[in-house]
Design a protein around this motif. Structure first.
Motif, short mmCIF file in Angstrom:
data_model
loop_
_atom_site.label_atom_id
_atom_site.label_comp_id
_atom_site.label_asym_id
_atom_site.label_seq_id
_atom_site.Cartn_x
_atom_site.Cartn_y
_atom_site.Cartn_z
N SER A 254 51.41 33.87 23.07
CA SER A 254 52.82 34.04 23.43
C SER A 254 53.23 35.51 23.37
N LEU A 255 52.65 36.27 22.44
CA LEU A 255 52.98 37.69 22.31
C LEU A 255 52.36 38.51 23.44
N TYR A 256 51.21 38.09 23.93
CA TYR A 256 50.67 38.75 25.11
C TYR A 256 51.56 38.49 26.32
N LYS A 257 52.02 37.27 26.46
CA LYS A 257 52.86 36.92 27.61
C LYS A 257 54.19 37.65 27.57
N SER A 258 54.71 37.91 26.37
CA SER A 258 55.98 38.63 26.26
C SER A 258 55.80 40.14 26.37
N GLY A 259 54.54 40.59 26.31
CA GLY A 259 54.26 42.02 26.40
C GLY A 259 54.32 42.75 25.06
N ASP A 260 54.57 42.03 23.98
CA ASP A 260 54.66 42.67 22.67
C ASP A 260 53.29 42.99 22.08
N LEU A 261 52.32 42.15 22.36
CA LEU A 261 50.96 42.39 21.88
C LEU A 261 50.16 43.01 23.01
N LYS A 262 49.60 44.20 22.74
CA LYS A 262 48.87 44.95 23.76
C LYS A 262 47.41 45.17 23.40
N ILE A 263 47.14 45.33 22.11
CA ILE A 263 45.77 45.59 21.68
C ILE A 263 44.85 44.47 22.16
N ARG A 264 43.62 44.81 22.46
CA ARG A 264 42.69 43.80 22.96
C ARG A 264 42.04 43.08 21.78
N LEU A 265 41.97 41.76 21.86
CA LEU A 265 41.41 40.95 20.79
C LEU A 265 40.25 40.12 21.31
N TYR A 266 39.12 40.24 20.64
CA TYR A 266 38.00 39.33 20.86
C TYR A 266 38.11 38.29 19.76
N VAL A 267 38.56 37.10 20.11
CA VAL A 267 38.90 36.10 19.12
C VAL A 267 37.72 35.18 18.84
N MET A 268 37.33 35.10 17.57
CA MET A 268 36.38 34.09 17.13
C MET A 268 37.21 32.91 16.63
N ALA A 269 37.25 31.84 17.38
CA ALA A 269 37.98 30.66 16.95
C ALA A 269 37.32 30.07 15.71
N SER A 270 38.12 29.66 14.76
CA SER A 270 37.56 29.02 13.56
C SER A 270 36.70 27.83 13.99
N GLY A 271 35.52 27.71 13.40
CA GLY A 271 34.57 26.70 13.85
C GLY A 271 34.81 25.32 13.27
N THR A 272 36.05 24.89 13.27
CA THR A 272 36.40 23.56 12.81
C THR A 272 36.10 22.54 13.91
N ALA A 273 36.02 21.29 13.54
CA ALA A 273 35.67 20.25 14.51
C ALA A 273 36.65 20.20 15.66
N ILE A 292 38.36 34.68 24.30
CA ILE A 292 37.89 33.67 23.36
C ILE A 292 36.62 33.04 23.91
N ARG A 293 35.49 33.41 23.29
CA ARG A 293 34.22 32.82 23.72
C ARG A 293 33.25 32.68 22.55
N SER A 294 33.80 32.64 21.32
CA SER A 294 32.92 32.51 20.16
C SER A 294 33.61 31.69 19.07
N PHE A 295 32.78 31.20 18.16
CA PHE A 295 33.26 30.46 16.98
C PHE A 295 32.77 31.18 15.74
N LYS A 296 33.60 31.17 14.72
CA LYS A 296 33.23 31.76 13.42
C LYS A 296 33.12 30.63 12.39
N ILE A 297 31.97 30.59 11.72
CA ILE A 297 31.74 29.65 10.63
C ILE A 297 31.26 30.45 9.42
N SER A 298 31.68 30.08 8.23
CA SER A 298 31.21 30.73 7.00
C SER A 298 30.17 29.85 6.32
N SER A 299 29.05 30.45 5.95
CA SER A 299 28.00 29.68 5.28
C SER A 299 28.06 29.83 3.76
N ASP A 300 28.60 30.97 3.28
CA ASP A 300 28.68 31.16 1.83
C ASP A 300 29.87 32.03 1.48
N GLY A 301 29.97 32.42 0.21
CA GLY A 301 31.07 33.25 -0.26
C GLY A 301 30.70 34.71 -0.25
#
Length: 540
Positions: A254-273, A292-301
């Protein structure tokens, strides 16, 4: 007749001259590091429609083009906009708008910062981040006794610097009905004499956060915009946002569509089901702003909170192995699903056990598949036999983790395991590229600290004198590539950003010094004089 002939010849010559081409901007007199394939230098370039149109001499460009804007760099250093290959964008914004505990040297200092903040803000809940018990005398976890006295009714969450542990007061623990009998897979409850101290490790924190008062949309928007401003200040034009939920993605969109967010983001979507189901069905999202073309999963702490999963016990806690944050069964099933799509999998793995398991899962899932660029995020502690497995798995590493952890890491790991820890040069030699980031707000935002840590392997006080494990330092060129074109490559974006080349986004920065030439100790003090995104200045 002779006069008429001369005029005709002159008219013909003038008509043959090419009319200059209109462009948006020409940059001249720059000390330009293009970071192209041969690491060429340049002095000028032209910009049109937000992209680099031509790189040449100032004379050639000014003879060929007419520009709305002429930028005279006056000999200053110009580089491609930096890409942070692993960060937490909204988390940075939250930190900027809450209590900053970074660099605190004692728990007393932590409490003072909280008291000062709360006296000014009078917030209904208190959230702060940045403490590290390794900086405290005794290096022990704090407890919540004083917090309970100061704030008996106000929920307080004081988050460790890495986000993998937090100290909650009793009012906060009550939100999640956390008691001495509470249990959760992938989490731990730190106790003393059988009583809760208030410190919860990894997934145990979710018991509180799942019941924490909801952050308003307005607060989240303010956090994102504050993070954007901070990133532009440091010359960052693309951020790899590691692990974003559906609601966060919706607000960003929504912030990209309004023009408020300009920085480029490579988004790793949370790897939930639910996120896997949605994106594997609907496909990649790609705009000039959000990818958005990746998923992020955590294997440990994390190592600092002894949550990093090790193959042998911690050297300073002989019954502790760390925590598996995600079950290997879930990770393997997710990897197989993602392998049958065009999506990328980026998995947090710090301990040698976590890296060993993730690498094996990757290898099996990707058998016969080429150029998938799956990433191991952090790749921090590697068993000797596992290094070779990075031949087709990309390391995504954070140089400041090495210089933040170097004071105590050997206490956790012992001398033998340290040989495979923070081994950035060895990982580079095996894969051929590394993507460099900060993991902010775990570390500071500044990419100049990344650069300094990568090359000097020292803190800003020049400790240790001869550098930390200097056999794994990177060169300046390797470091700059890791912060630009190799980071872009890790995002499948090397054809549109990461270098100053024709046809790519005109994302570039002007610096007050040449970080490729000045004494390495001067690099952390570098200032960004202007950040350009698509050829447009972003700093006021």
């Amino acid at each position: 007749m002779k006069k008429l002939l001369t005029l005709a010849i002159l008219a013909t010559m003038l008509s043959c001259q090419k009319e200059k081409i209109q462009v948006d901007a020409i940059v001249i007199n720059g000390n330009v590091y293009t970071v192209n394939g041969t690491f060429d230098k340049a002095e000028a370039f032209a910009i049109k429609d937000g992209k680099f149109l031509e790189i040449a001499s100032a004379k050639i460009l000014q003879d060929k083009y007419v520009a709305d804007t002429l930028i005279d760099a006056q000999g200053k250093t110009i580089m491609p906009g930096f890409i942070d290959a692993h960060a937490h964008f909204e988390g940075l914004g939250n930190n900027l708008l809450s209590v900053d505990l970074m660099g605190s040297k004692s728990f007393e200092e932590v409490i003072k910062r909280v008291l000062d903040f709360q006296q000014d803000k009078e917030s209904a809940v208190i959230y702060a981040r940045g403490w590290d018990q390794n900086n405290f005398e005794g290096k022990e976890y704090p407890d919540n006794v004083l917090l309970n006295q100061l704030y008996p009714d106000t929920p307080v969450a004081l988050v460790r610097v890495d986000g993998h542990a937090a100290l909650f007061n009793q009012a906060a623990l009550n939100l999640g009905n956390v008691t001495e009998k509470s249990k959760i897979d992938g989490g731990d409850f730190v106790k003393k004499d059988g009583k809760l101290t208030g410190v919860l490790i990894d997934r145990a924190q979710s018991l509180v956060y799942d019941n924490w008062p909801a952050t308003t949309r307005s607060q989240r928007v303010n956090a994102l915009l504050a993070a954007q401003e901070e990133c532009f200040k440091y010359g960052l034009t693309t951020i790899d946002d590691a692990g974003v939920g559906a609601d966060g993605i919706a607000i960003m969109d929504s912030l990209y569509k309004s023009g408020d967010l300009k920085i480029r983001l490579y988004v790793m979507a949370s790897g939930t089901a639910d996120q896997l189901d949605y994106y594997l069905k609907n496909g990649i999202v790609k705009t000039d702003g959000m990818h958005i073309r990746s998923f992020k999963i955590s294997s440990d702490g994390a190592l600092g909170s002894r949550g990093a999963l090790l193959r042998e016990p911690y050297s300073d806690a002989h019954e502790v192995f760390g925590l598996p944050v995600t079950s290997l069964d879930y990770l393997e099933k997710a990897a197989n699903r993602i392998a049958n799509s065009e999506f990328q999998l980026n998995t947090h793995a710090i301990g040698d056990s976590a890296n060993h398991a993730v690498l094996n899962i990757y290898k099996k899932a990707l058998e016969g598949k080429k150029d998938r660029r799956w990433r191991i995020e952090h790749a921090q502690i590697i068993s000797p036999e596992d290094f070779k497995k990075f031949g087709d798995i990309m390391p995504s590493i954070q140089p400041t983790h090495a210089t933040s952890d170097m004071y105590w890491a050997e206490e956790r790991l012992g001398a033998e395991r340290m040989k495979g820890a923070y081994a950035y040069k060895e990982l580079l030699d095996i894969y051929g590229k590394v993507a460099l980031g900060t993991d902010f707000p775990v570390e500071k935002v500044s990419p100049f600290l990344t650069f300094h840590s990568s090359v000097a392997r020292q803190d800003v006080e020049q400790f240790p004198k001869d550098g930390f494990q200097m056999e794994n330092a990177l060169s300046r060129e390797e470091t700059l590539r890791g912060m630009t074109i190799w980071a872009a490559y890790s995002n499948f974006e090397e054809n549109e950003k990461g270098s100053i080349e024709v046809g790519k986004f005109a994302d570039f920065i002007i610096l007050d010094r040449d970080i490729m030439k000045v004494a390495i100790q001067q690099v952390p003090e570098t200032k960004v004089e202007q950040t350009y995104l698509g050829g447009k200045p972003q700093l006021k």
